[in-house]
Design a protein around this motif. Structure first.
Motif, PDB file in Angstrom:
ATOM      1  N   ILE A 230      35.812  43.894  48.949  1.00  0.00           N
ATOM      2  CA  ILE A 230      34.845  42.976  48.350  1.00  0.00           C
ATOM      3  C   ILE A 230      35.142  41.519  48.673  1.00  0.00           C
ATOM      4  N   TRP A 231      36.424  41.186  48.985  1.00  0.00           N
ATOM      5  CA  TRP A 231      36.721  39.780  49.294  1.00  0.00           C
ATOM      6  C   TRP A 231      38.037  39.697  50.063  1.00  0.00           C
ATOM      7  N   GLY A 232      38.046  38.890  51.138  1.00  0.00           N
ATOM      8  CA  GLY A 232      39.252  38.690  51.923  1.00  0.00           C
ATOM      9  C   GLY A 232      39.042  39.162  53.354  1.00  0.00           C
ATOM     10  N   PRO A 233      40.111  39.078  54.162  1.00  0.00           N
ATOM     11  CA  PRO A 233      41.425  38.503  53.846  1.00  0.00           C
ATOM     12  C   PRO A 233      41.391  36.979  53.867  1.00  0.00           C
ATOM     13  N   GLY A 234      42.259  36.388  53.043  1.00  0.00           N
ATOM     14  CA  GLY A 234      42.347  34.946  52.976  1.00  0.00           C
ATOM     15  C   GLY A 234      43.605  34.529  52.235  1.00  0.00           C
ATOM     16  N   ARG A 235      43.702  33.224  51.949  1.00  0.00           N
ATOM     17  CA  ARG A 235      44.847  32.706  51.198  1.00  0.00           C
ATOM     18  C   ARG A 235      44.342  31.728  50.135  1.00  0.00           C
ATOM     19  N   HIS A 236      44.659  32.022  48.877  1.00  0.00           N
ATOM     20  CA  HIS A 236      44.287  31.143  47.776  1.00  0.00           C
ATOM     21  C   HIS A 236      45.075  29.833  47.828  1.00  0.00           C
ATOM     22  N   LEU A 237      44.542  28.808  47.161  1.00  0.00           N
ATOM     23  CA  LEU A 237      45.309  27.585  46.960  1.00  0.00           C
ATOM     24  C   LEU A 237      46.211  27.715  45.736  1.00  0.00           C
ATOM     25  N   ALA A 238      45.654  28.130  44.598  1.00  0.00           N
ATOM     26  CA  ALA A 238      46.463  28.353  43.399  1.00  0.00           C
ATOM     27  C   ALA A 238      47.365  29.565  43.622  1.00  0.00           C
ATOM     28  N   GLY A 239      48.664  29.336  43.646  1.00  0.00           N
ATOM     29  CA  GLY A 239      49.616  30.416  43.903  1.00  0.00           C
ATOM     30  C   GLY A 239      49.973  30.576  45.361  1.00  0.00           C
ATOM     31  N   ASN A 240      49.104  30.057  46.254  1.00  0.00           N
ATOM     32  CA  ASN A 240      49.355  30.073  47.703  1.00  0.00           C
ATOM     33  C   ASN A 240      49.502  31.483  48.270  1.00  0.00           C
ATOM     34  N   ASN A 241      49.028  32.485  47.561  1.00  0.00           N
ATOM     35  CA  ASN A 241      49.186  33.875  48.013  1.00  0.00           C
ATOM     36  C   ASN A 241      47.981  34.334  48.818  1.00  0.00           C
ATOM     37  N   THR A 242      48.228  35.291  49.696  1.00  0.00           N
ATOM     38  CA  THR A 242      47.150  35.899  50.464  1.00  0.00           C
ATOM     39  C   THR A 242      46.397  36.887  49.575  1.00  0.00           C
ATOM     40  N   PHE A 243      45.185  37.261  49.991  1.00  0.00           N
ATOM     41  CA  PHE A 243      44.393  38.189  49.172  1.00  0.00           C
ATOM     42  C   PHE A 243      43.471  39.029  50.028  1.00  0.00           C
ATOM     43  N   SER A 244      43.408  40.303  49.689  1.00  0.00           N
ATOM     44  CA  SER A 244      42.379  41.230  50.164  1.00  0.00           C
ATOM     45  C   SER A 244      42.041  42.118  48.981  1.00  0.00           C
ATOM     46  N   TYR A 245      40.797  42.033  48.509  1.00  0.00           N
ATOM     47  CA  TYR A 245      40.371  42.766  47.319  1.00  0.00           C
ATOM     48  C   TYR A 245      39.549  43.985  47.737  1.00  0.00           C
ATOM     49  N   PHE A 246      39.888  45.126  47.145  1.00  0.00           N
ATOM     50  CA  PHE A 246      39.195  46.376  47.411  1.00  0.00           C
ATOM     51  C   PHE A 246      38.791  47.024  46.087  1.00  0.00           C
ATOM     52  N   LEU A 247      37.890  48.004  46.171  1.00  0.00           N
ATOM     53  CA  LEU A 247      37.512  48.784  44.997  1.00  0.00           C
ATOM     54  C   LEU A 247      38.144  50.164  45.067  1.00  0.00           C
ATOM     55  N   ASP A 248      38.751  50.600  43.956  1.00  0.00           N
ATOM     56  CA  ASP A 248      39.284  51.960  43.897  1.00  0.00           C
ATOM     57  C   ASP A 248      38.132  52.923  43.600  1.00  0.00           C
ATOM     58  N   PRO A 249      38.376  54.226  43.538  1.00  0.00           N
ATOM     59  CA  PRO A 249      37.266  55.169  43.362  1.00  0.00           C
ATOM     60  C   PRO A 249      36.481  54.991  42.061  1.00  0.00           C
ATOM     61  N   TYR A 256      45.697  43.635  47.681  1.00  0.00           N
ATOM     62  CA  TYR A 256      46.917  43.469  48.472  1.00  0.00           C
ATOM     63  C   TYR A 256      47.175  41.968  48.593  1.00  0.00           C
ATOM     64  N   THR A 257      48.432  41.561  48.361  1.00  0.00           N
ATOM     65  CA  THR A 257      48.783  40.153  48.441  1.00  0.00           C
ATOM     66  C   THR A 257      50.198  40.012  48.985  1.00  0.00           C
ATOM     67  N   THR A 258      50.568  38.786  49.304  1.00  0.00           N
ATOM     68  CA  THR A 258      51.950  38.482  49.673  1.00  0.00           C
ATOM     69  C   THR A 258      52.167  36.974  49.564  1.00  0.00           C
ATOM     70  N   GLU A 259      53.442  36.607  49.517  1.00  0.00           N
ATOM     71  CA  GLU A 259      53.875  35.200  49.522  1.00  0.00           C
ATOM     72  C   GLU A 259      53.381  34.406  48.320  1.00  0.00           C
ATOM     73  N   LEU A 260      53.299  35.028  47.155  1.00  0.00           N
ATOM     74  CA  LEU A 260      53.002  34.287  45.930  1.00  0.00           C
ATOM     75  C   LEU A 260      54.100  33.256  45.693  1.00  0.00           C
ATOM     76  N   ASP A 261      53.705  32.042  45.316  1.00  0.00           N
ATOM     77  CA  ASP A 261      54.663  30.959  45.117  1.00  0.00           C
ATOM     78  C   ASP A 261      55.652  31.257  43.993  1.00  0.00           C
ATOM     79  N   GLU A 262      56.897  30.831  44.186  1.00  0.00           N
ATOM     80  CA  GLU A 262      57.874  30.738  43.115  1.00  0.00           C
ATOM     81  C   GLU A 262      58.047  29.263  42.782  1.00  0.00           C
ATOM     82  N   LEU A 263      57.925  28.928  41.520  1.00  0.00           N
ATOM     83  CA  LEU A 263      57.878  27.536  41.092  1.00  0.00           C
ATOM     84  C   LEU A 263      59.225  27.053  40.568  1.00  0.00           C
ATOM     85  N   ASP A 264      59.437  25.754  40.635  1.00  0.00           N
ATOM     86  CA  ASP A 264      60.511  25.104  39.893  1.00  0.00           C
ATOM     87  C   ASP A 264      59.926  24.788  38.519  1.00  0.00           C
ATOM     88  N   GLU A 265      60.249  25.598  37.537  1.00  0.00           N
ATOM     89  CA  GLU A 265      59.605  25.473  36.236  1.00  0.00           C
ATOM     90  C   GLU A 265      59.933  24.159  35.534  1.00  0.00           C
TER      91      GLU A 265
END
Length: 312
Positions: A230-249, A256-265
Protein backbone atom coordinates in the motif's frame (compact mmCIF):
# COMPACT_ATOMS: atom_id res chain seq x y z
CA UNK A 1 7.50 13.00 35.46
CA UNK A 2 6.65 9.43 36.41
CA UNK A 3 9.72 7.20 36.60
CA UNK A 4 10.02 5.15 33.43
CA UNK A 5 9.65 1.47 34.33
CA UNK A 6 8.94 0.18 30.81
CA UNK A 7 12.12 -0.96 29.06
CA UNK A 8 11.07 -2.15 25.60
CA UNK A 9 8.41 -3.60 23.30
CA UNK A 10 8.00 -7.39 23.46
CA UNK A 11 5.18 -8.58 21.19
CA UNK A 12 1.82 -7.84 19.60
CA UNK A 13 -1.00 -10.40 19.79
CA UNK A 14 -3.63 -10.62 17.06
CA UNK A 15 -6.93 -12.47 16.85
CA UNK A 16 -8.02 -13.52 13.35
CA UNK A 17 -10.88 -15.59 11.87
CA UNK A 18 -8.76 -17.49 9.31
CA UNK A 19 -6.02 -18.75 11.58
CA UNK A 20 -4.42 -21.11 9.06
CA UNK A 21 -4.09 -18.45 6.35
CA UNK A 22 -2.66 -15.89 8.78
CA UNK A 23 -0.17 -18.41 10.21
CA UNK A 24 0.96 -19.38 6.73
CA UNK A 25 1.52 -15.71 5.87
CA UNK A 26 3.55 -14.83 8.96
CA UNK A 27 5.56 -18.06 9.13
CA UNK A 28 6.14 -18.33 5.38
CA UNK A 29 5.81 -15.14 3.39
CA UNK A 30 6.67 -12.66 6.15
CA UNK A 31 9.63 -14.62 7.52
CA UNK A 32 8.84 -15.29 11.18
CA UNK A 33 9.50 -18.65 12.85
CA UNK A 34 6.74 -20.67 14.51
CA UNK A 35 8.12 -21.49 17.96
CA UNK A 36 5.08 -22.84 19.81
CA UNK A 37 1.65 -23.89 18.66
CA UNK A 38 -1.54 -25.11 20.27
CA UNK A 39 -5.07 -25.54 19.00
CA UNK A 40 -5.90 -22.21 17.36
CA UNK A 41 -2.86 -20.53 18.92
CA UNK A 42 0.63 -19.83 17.56
CA UNK A 43 3.66 -17.95 18.87
CA UNK A 44 5.97 -16.56 16.19
CA UNK A 45 9.54 -15.40 16.78
CA UNK A 46 11.96 -13.20 14.87
CA UNK A 47 15.22 -15.04 14.25
CA UNK A 48 17.39 -12.17 15.51
CA UNK A 49 15.35 -11.37 18.63
CA UNK A 50 15.88 -12.67 22.18
CA UNK A 51 12.12 -12.39 22.77
CA UNK A 52 10.29 -15.71 22.96
CA UNK A 53 7.90 -14.42 20.33
CA UNK A 54 7.06 -11.13 18.62
CA UNK A 55 3.59 -12.08 17.32
CA UNK A 56 0.96 -14.28 18.88
CA UNK A 57 -1.91 -15.41 16.67
CA UNK A 58 -5.23 -16.63 18.05
CA UNK A 59 -8.17 -18.03 16.14
CA UNK A 60 -11.33 -16.04 16.86
CA UNK A 61 -14.58 -15.05 15.21
CA UNK A 62 -13.55 -11.41 15.69
CA UNK A 63 -10.49 -9.73 14.22
CA UNK A 64 -8.81 -7.62 16.91
CA UNK A 65 -5.67 -6.63 18.74
CA UNK A 66 -5.60 -9.04 21.66
CA UNK A 67 -2.70 -7.44 23.45
CA UNK A 68 0.43 -5.28 23.23
CA UNK A 69 3.24 -6.41 25.52
CA UNK A 70 6.10 -4.40 27.01
CA UNK A 71 9.06 -5.40 29.16
CA UNK A 72 10.21 -4.20 32.57
CA UNK A 73 13.59 -4.65 34.28
CA UNK A 74 12.54 -6.89 37.17
CA UNK A 75 9.69 -8.11 39.37
CA UNK A 76 9.98 -5.11 41.66
CA UNK A 77 9.37 -2.73 38.77
CA UNK A 78 6.39 -4.81 37.61
CA UNK A 79 4.90 -4.62 41.11
CA UNK A 80 5.58 -0.89 41.35
CA UNK A 81 3.96 -0.13 38.01
CA UNK A 82 0.90 -2.28 38.77
CA UNK A 83 0.49 -0.55 42.12
CA UNK A 84 0.81 2.90 40.58
CA UNK A 85 -1.76 2.13 37.90
CA UNK A 86 -4.24 0.68 40.40
CA UNK A 87 -3.77 3.71 42.67
CA UNK A 88 -4.54 6.00 39.71
CA UNK A 89 -7.76 4.14 38.97
CA UNK A 90 -6.58 2.22 35.90
CA UNK A 91 -8.43 -1.09 35.56
CA UNK A 92 -6.18 -4.13 35.95
CA UNK A 93 -7.11 -7.27 34.03
CA UNK A 94 -5.09 -9.22 36.57
CA UNK A 95 -2.55 -8.52 39.30
CA UNK A 96 1.15 -9.41 38.85
CA UNK A 97 1.58 -13.16 38.69
CA UNK A 98 3.73 -15.87 37.14
CA UNK A 99 2.97 -16.01 33.42
CA UNK A 100 2.00 -19.21 31.61
CA UNK A 101 3.03 -18.09 28.13
CA UNK A 102 6.26 -19.33 26.46
CA UNK A 103 9.30 -18.26 28.44
CA UNK A 104 7.28 -17.73 31.60
CA UNK A 105 8.11 -14.58 33.50
CA UNK A 106 6.19 -12.33 35.86
CA UNK A 107 3.66 -9.77 34.76
CA UNK A 108 0.23 -8.18 34.78
CA UNK A 109 -2.31 -6.80 32.33
CA UNK A 110 -4.45 -3.67 32.30
CA UNK A 111 -6.79 -1.71 30.04
CA UNK A 112 -5.57 1.57 28.60
CA UNK A 113 -7.86 4.58 28.22
CA UNK A 114 -9.54 3.17 25.09
CA UNK A 115 -9.80 -0.40 26.34
CA UNK A 116 -6.78 -2.05 24.72
CA UNK A 117 -5.22 -4.81 26.77
CA UNK A 118 -1.60 -4.01 27.68
CA UNK A 119 0.82 -6.42 29.38
CA UNK A 120 3.99 -5.60 31.29
CA UNK A 121 6.38 -8.41 32.20
CA UNK A 122 9.87 -9.20 33.45
CA UNK A 123 12.01 -12.31 33.93
CA UNK A 124 10.91 -13.91 30.67
CA UNK A 125 13.46 -16.51 29.57
CA UNK A 126 15.74 -15.34 26.78
CA UNK A 127 15.11 -17.19 23.53
CA UNK A 128 18.07 -18.79 21.79
CA UNK A 129 18.48 -16.56 18.76
CA UNK A 130 21.10 -15.84 16.12
CA UNK A 131 22.56 -13.06 14.04
CA UNK A 132 20.59 -12.68 10.83
CA UNK A 133 23.07 -13.11 7.99
CA UNK A 134 23.86 -10.79 5.11
CA UNK A 135 21.20 -11.06 2.42
CA UNK A 136 18.57 -12.70 4.66
CA UNK A 137 15.36 -10.75 4.12
CA UNK A 138 13.63 -11.84 7.34
CA UNK A 139 12.69 -9.77 10.41
CA UNK A 140 15.35 -9.26 13.08
CA UNK A 141 12.90 -7.94 15.67
CA UNK A 142 9.55 -6.26 16.21
CA UNK A 143 10.35 -2.57 15.76
CA UNK A 144 7.16 -0.77 16.77
CA UNK A 145 3.38 -0.90 16.93
CA UNK A 146 1.12 1.96 15.82
CA UNK A 147 -2.49 2.20 16.98
CA UNK A 148 -5.39 4.22 15.61
CA UNK A 149 -7.19 6.28 18.22
CA UNK A 150 -10.47 8.20 18.17
CA UNK A 151 -9.06 10.21 21.09
CA UNK A 152 -5.36 10.50 20.29
CA UNK A 153 -4.72 13.40 22.67
CA UNK A 154 -6.24 11.37 25.52
CA UNK A 155 -4.27 8.30 24.53
CA UNK A 156 -1.05 10.31 24.36
CA UNK A 157 -1.73 11.74 27.82
CA UNK A 158 -2.46 8.27 29.23
CA UNK A 159 0.85 6.77 28.08
CA UNK A 160 2.83 9.83 29.15
CA UNK A 161 1.25 10.01 32.60
CA UNK A 162 0.96 6.35 33.56
CA UNK A 163 3.83 4.68 31.67
CA UNK A 164 6.28 7.59 31.25
CA UNK A 165 6.44 7.18 27.48
CA UNK A 166 8.31 10.12 25.94
CA UNK A 167 7.20 12.03 22.86
CA UNK A 168 9.84 11.93 20.10
CA UNK A 169 8.10 13.73 17.22
CA UNK A 170 4.67 14.73 15.94
CA UNK A 171 3.24 14.74 12.42
CA UNK A 172 0.75 17.47 11.54
CA UNK A 173 -1.19 18.66 8.51
CA UNK A 174 -2.13 22.30 7.87
CA UNK A 175 -5.83 21.43 7.41
CA UNK A 176 -6.20 18.48 9.80
CA UNK A 177 -3.94 19.44 12.69
CA UNK A 178 -1.80 16.97 14.62
CA UNK A 179 -2.21 13.47 13.20
CA UNK A 180 0.46 11.12 14.61
CA UNK A 181 2.57 11.05 17.75
CA UNK A 182 5.77 8.94 18.03
CA UNK A 183 6.41 7.60 21.53
CA UNK A 184 9.53 5.98 22.94
CA UNK A 185 10.34 3.79 25.94
CA UNK A 186 14.11 3.75 25.37
CA UNK A 187 16.59 5.30 22.92
CA UNK A 188 14.78 3.96 19.83
CA UNK A 189 12.88 6.83 18.20
CA UNK A 190 9.58 5.04 18.77
CA UNK A 191 8.31 1.73 20.07
CA UNK A 192 4.72 2.88 19.77
CA UNK A 193 2.91 5.58 17.86
CA UNK A 194 -0.62 6.94 18.04
CA UNK A 195 -2.48 7.91 14.87
CA UNK A 196 -5.66 9.93 14.70
CA UNK A 197 -8.32 7.65 13.25
CA UNK A 198 -12.07 7.11 13.10
CA UNK A 199 -11.98 4.31 15.70
CA UNK A 200 -9.51 2.37 17.88
CA UNK A 201 -7.73 -0.31 15.87
CA UNK A 202 -4.32 -1.48 14.73
CA UNK A 203 -2.71 1.00 12.33
CA UNK A 204 0.37 -1.14 11.65
CA UNK A 205 2.96 -3.44 13.16
CA UNK A 206 6.54 -2.89 12.01
CA UNK A 207 9.39 -5.36 11.73
CA UNK A 208 13.07 -4.44 11.58
CA UNK A 209 15.31 -6.04 8.95
CA UNK A 210 19.10 -6.36 9.08
CA UNK A 211 19.94 -3.44 6.80
CA UNK A 212 19.06 -1.59 3.61
CA UNK A 213 19.98 -4.48 1.33
CA UNK A 214 17.88 -6.98 3.29
CA UNK A 215 15.02 -4.48 3.52
CA UNK A 216 14.98 -3.99 -0.26
CA UNK A 217 15.29 -7.72 -0.87
CA UNK A 218 12.38 -8.35 1.47
CA UNK A 219 10.25 -5.69 -0.19
CA UNK A 220 10.97 -7.20 -3.60
CA UNK A 221 10.32 -10.74 -2.40
CA UNK A 222 6.86 -9.79 -1.11
CA UNK A 223 6.03 -7.96 -4.33
CA UNK A 224 7.00 -11.00 -6.39
CA UNK A 225 4.78 -13.16 -4.20
CA UNK A 226 1.80 -10.91 -4.90
CA UNK A 227 1.38 -9.42 -1.42
CA UNK A 228 -0.54 -6.14 -1.70
CA UNK A 229 1.75 -3.16 -1.11
CA UNK A 230 0.00 0.00 0.00
CA UNK A 231 2.93 2.41 0.50
CA UNK A 232 6.68 2.43 -0.13
CA UNK A 233 9.50 1.77 -0.46
CA UNK A 234 10.78 5.00 1.01
CA UNK A 235 12.37 6.65 4.04
CA UNK A 236 10.48 8.70 6.63
CA UNK A 237 11.87 11.90 8.11
CA UNK A 238 10.54 11.27 11.63
CA UNK A 239 12.64 8.36 12.88
CA UNK A 240 14.68 8.31 9.64
CA UNK A 241 13.59 4.70 9.05
CA UNK A 242 12.79 3.05 5.75
CA UNK A 243 9.26 1.79 5.08
CA UNK A 244 7.36 -0.66 2.92
CA UNK A 245 3.75 -1.22 4.01
CA UNK A 246 1.82 -4.35 3.03
CA UNK A 247 -1.55 -5.88 3.89
CA UNK A 248 -1.74 -9.27 5.59
CA UNK A 249 -4.55 -11.70 4.67
CA UNK A 250 -6.93 -10.01 7.13
CA UNK A 251 -6.23 -6.45 6.00
CA UNK A 252 -3.88 -5.54 8.84
CA UNK A 253 -1.04 -3.28 7.74
CA UNK A 254 2.42 -4.72 8.38
CA UNK A 255 5.69 -2.97 7.64
CA UNK A 256 9.25 -3.86 6.75
CA UNK A 257 11.66 -1.22 8.05
CA UNK A 258 15.29 -0.66 8.96
CA UNK A 259 17.67 1.94 10.40
CA UNK A 260 15.25 3.49 12.90
CA UNK A 261 17.06 6.29 14.73
CA UNK A 262 18.48 5.84 18.21
CA UNK A 263 18.30 9.13 20.08
CA UNK A 264 20.38 10.85 22.72
CA UNK A 265 17.52 11.19 25.18
CA UNK A 266 19.31 13.84 27.25
CA UNK A 267 19.49 16.27 24.34
CA UNK A 268 16.58 15.31 22.07
CA UNK A 269 13.80 17.84 21.51
CA UNK A 270 10.60 16.75 19.70
CA UNK A 271 9.87 18.15 16.25
CA UNK A 272 6.53 18.91 14.66
CA UNK A 273 6.71 17.86 11.01
CA UNK A 274 4.25 18.94 8.33
CA UNK A 275 3.55 15.75 6.39
CA UNK A 276 1.97 17.67 3.52
CA UNK A 277 5.62 18.27 2.65
CA UNK A 278 6.48 15.20 0.53
CA UNK A 279 10.01 14.98 1.98
CA UNK A 280 8.57 14.46 5.47
CA UNK A 281 6.68 11.35 4.41
CA UNK A 282 9.45 10.11 2.13
CA UNK A 283 12.93 11.62 2.01
CA UNK A 284 13.87 9.48 -0.99
CA UNK A 285 10.87 10.36 -3.14
CA UNK A 286 10.56 6.72 -4.21
CA UNK A 287 7.25 5.81 -2.56
CA UNK A 288 3.83 6.28 -4.07
CA UNK A 289 2.15 9.47 -2.83
CA UNK A 290 0.55 9.38 0.60
CA UNK A 291 -3.10 10.33 0.04
CA UNK A 292 -6.49 9.69 1.61
CA UNK A 293 -6.89 6.38 -0.25
CA UNK A 294 -3.58 5.07 1.06
CA UNK A 295 -4.33 6.38 4.57
CA UNK A 296 -7.71 4.62 4.71
CA UNK A 297 -6.03 1.26 4.14
CA UNK A 298 -4.53 1.58 7.63
CA UNK A 299 -7.74 2.71 9.38
CA UNK A 300 -8.51 -1.01 9.68
CA UNK A 301 -11.74 -2.48 11.05
CA UNK A 302 -12.99 -1.13 14.39
CA UNK A 303 -11.53 -3.16 17.24
CA UNK A 304 -14.48 -4.83 18.97
CA UNK A 305 -12.24 -6.23 21.70
CA UNK A 306 -12.01 -3.05 23.75
CA UNK A 307 -12.28 -3.64 27.51
CA UNK A 308 -12.50 -7.39 26.79
CA UNK A 309 -9.44 -9.29 27.97
CA UNK A 310 -8.15 -11.98 25.59
CA UNK A 311 -7.61 -15.53 26.85
CA UNK A 312 -4.24 -16.00 28.53
Amino acid sequence: MTQRLITHLRHVDLAVPDFAKQLEFFSGTWGLSTEHTDSGLAFLAAEGSPEQYVVRLRESTDKRIDLISFGAKDRADVDTLAGNLARDGVTLVHEPTDLQTPGGGYGFRFFDNEGRTIEVSSDVAVRQHRAVEEGESIPVRLSHVVVNSADPEGTLAFYEKHLAFALSDTLMHPRMGNMMWFMRTNAWHHSMAIARGPHPSLHHASFELRGIDEYMRGTGRLLRQGVEKIWGPGRHLAGNNTFSYFLDPHGNTVEYTTELDELDEDTWHPHVYDFSNPEVSDQWGTANAMNEFVAKKSFNDPDKGLFVAPPV
